[in-house]
Design a protein around this motif. Sequence first.
Motif, mmCIF file in Angstrom:
data_model
loop_
_atom_site.group_PDB
_atom_site.id
_atom_site.type_symbol
_atom_site.label_atom_id
_atom_site.label_comp_id
_atom_site.label_asym_id
_atom_site.label_seq_id
_atom_site.Cartn_x
_atom_site.Cartn_y
_atom_site.Cartn_z
ATOM 1 N N ALA A 265 -55.392 35.994 -60.416
ATOM 2 C CA ALA A 265 -54.450 35.814 -59.317
ATOM 3 C C ALA A 265 -54.933 34.684 -58.419
ATOM 4 O O ALA A 265 -56.029 34.758 -57.863
ATOM 5 C CB ALA A 265 -54.329 37.104 -58.516
ATOM 6 N N PRO A 266 -54.156 33.592 -58.272
ATOM 7 C CA PRO A 266 -54.651 32.424 -57.525
ATOM 8 C C PRO A 266 -54.911 32.708 -56.057
ATOM 9 O O PRO A 266 -55.755 32.054 -55.440
ATOM 10 C CB PRO A 266 -53.539 31.384 -57.720
ATOM 11 C CG PRO A 266 -52.337 32.150 -58.136
ATOM 12 C CD PRO A 266 -52.830 33.353 -58.858
ATOM 13 N N TRP A 267 -54.197 33.686 -55.451
ATOM 14 C CA TRP A 267 -54.426 33.967 -54.029
ATOM 15 C C TRP A 267 -55.791 34.608 -53.795
ATOM 16 O O TRP A 267 -56.292 34.634 -52.682
ATOM 17 C CB TRP A 267 -53.327 34.847 -53.461
ATOM 18 C CG TRP A 267 -52.961 36.004 -54.321
ATOM 19 C CD1 TRP A 267 -53.547 37.235 -54.356
ATOM 20 C CD2 TRP A 267 -51.892 36.029 -55.276
ATOM 21 N NE1 TRP A 267 -52.915 38.034 -55.283
ATOM 22 C CE2 TRP A 267 -51.899 37.314 -55.864
ATOM 23 C CE3 TRP A 267 -50.936 35.102 -55.686
ATOM 24 C CZ2 TRP A 267 -50.969 37.691 -56.842
ATOM 25 C CZ3 TRP A 267 -50.033 35.482 -56.657
ATOM 26 C CH2 TRP A 267 -50.051 36.750 -57.225
ATOM 27 N N GLU A 268 -56.428 35.116 -54.858
ATOM 28 C CA GLU A 268 -57.767 35.678 -54.696
ATOM 29 C C GLU A 268 -58.793 34.593 -54.360
ATOM 30 O O GLU A 268 -59.820 34.878 -53.746
ATOM 31 C CB GLU A 268 -58.194 36.404 -55.969
ATOM 32 C CG GLU A 268 -57.392 37.681 -56.230
ATOM 33 C CD GLU A 268 -57.792 38.376 -57.516
ATOM 34 O OE1 GLU A 268 -58.655 37.814 -58.235
ATOM 35 O OE2 GLU A 268 -57.251 39.453 -57.803
ATOM 36 N N MET A 269 -58.514 33.331 -54.750
ATOM 37 C CA MET A 269 -59.413 32.235 -54.393
ATOM 38 C C MET A 269 -59.451 32.036 -52.892
ATOM 39 O O MET A 269 -60.487 31.766 -52.308
ATOM 40 C CB MET A 269 -58.981 30.947 -55.088
ATOM 41 C CG MET A 269 -59.088 30.998 -56.600
ATOM 42 S SD MET A 269 -58.677 29.413 -57.373
ATOM 43 C CE MET A 269 -60.033 28.401 -56.804
ATOM 44 N N ASN A 270 -58.294 32.190 -52.238
ATOM 45 C CA ASN A 270 -58.256 32.068 -50.782
ATOM 46 C C ASN A 270 -59.010 33.209 -50.121
ATOM 47 O O ASN A 270 -59.717 33.012 -49.144
ATOM 48 C CB ASN A 270 -56.796 32.071 -50.291
ATOM 49 C CG ASN A 270 -56.028 30.872 -50.785
ATOM 50 O OD1 ASN A 270 -56.568 29.776 -50.887
ATOM 51 N ND2 ASN A 270 -54.766 31.057 -51.110
ATOM 52 N N ALA A 271 -58.908 34.414 -50.692
ATOM 53 C CA ALA A 271 -59.591 35.561 -50.114
ATOM 54 C C ALA A 271 -61.096 35.425 -50.225
ATOM 55 O O ALA A 271 -61.845 35.897 -49.372
ATOM 56 C CB ALA A 271 -59.121 36.846 -50.803
ATOM 57 N N ASN A 272 -61.555 34.735 -51.299
ATOM 58 C CA ASN A 272 -62.996 34.595 -51.517
ATOM 59 C C ASN A 272 -63.561 33.274 -51.023
ATOM 60 O O ASN A 272 -64.732 32.991 -51.206
ATOM 61 C CB ASN A 272 -63.300 34.732 -53.025
ATOM 62 C CG ASN A 272 -62.908 36.103 -53.562
ATOM 63 O OD1 ASN A 272 -62.960 37.083 -52.844
ATOM 64 N ND2 ASN A 272 -62.504 36.147 -54.835
#
Length: 276
Positions: free
Chosen positions: A266-273
């Motif tokens: 999920a690409p939005w997980e990069m923002n979360a991490n």
Amino acid sequence: MSGEANAMDLVFKALADPTRRLMLDRLRGQDGQTLGELCEHVGMARQSATQHLDLLVGAGLVSVVRRGRERLHYLNPVPIHEIEERWISGFDRPRLRALSAVKTQAEEYAMAAETPDDTSGTADPVPDYVYVTYIRATAEQVWRALTDADLTARYWGHANVSDWAPGSRWEHRRVDGSDAVDVVGRVLEAEPPTRLVITFEDAPDSEREASVVTFTVEPHQDIVRLTVTHEKLPNREMLGGISKGWPAVLANLKSLLETGDALPQAPWEMNANAHA
């Protein structure tokens, strides 16, 4: 010369001119300007400004959204991000990231120091957000991807549920088994397969006005241009959130339509991490 290389050449050519860079700076400060507003900011005749804007649009650095008789110009950061990914980040990512963090912190501090307290009770206006992507698909396929609950569940992690008739309610439901609804809204306009306008309420119990999302699908031979405009944002915190969220969601949508599968993570997980 490959199409990718030619597209990159157009970006570098557009960025090489100081007047065009000034235009991009003006749009970064206030997005969604008309030609007349841009001419005032850069001190240039309309004919000359139009020539520069045409080059910026051709390079994908500026997107045009029609609003009635007006043509509004929005900064599209995607080509600049691609330059950063290809020509900068790969060389010395950790050191550049550290320098960028120091520079950003200093700039934020300077902005905070230079901005007077607002005693009028009126906050600075929050600019609209515009994102443009090109997808190898038909307009009908993109429309279905935006409105089919099963498809949205595959690339968004939520099912968008509605009959999509003007005036109808729509819900952004989790697909983790809880059926929790994180966003609700109303369908304002629906013109399959080219235009969908919805309200977007991520805090429906609050008294603030709902923001508005417009999806515009423009077919051209074997591809479509999908423009997402998010307006009436209540604050800059939400602007920051959707500025990370929309590119991630639309990248997943693009992957699903072009390859048959969403991205492997999920690409939005990069923002979360990103700050972990």
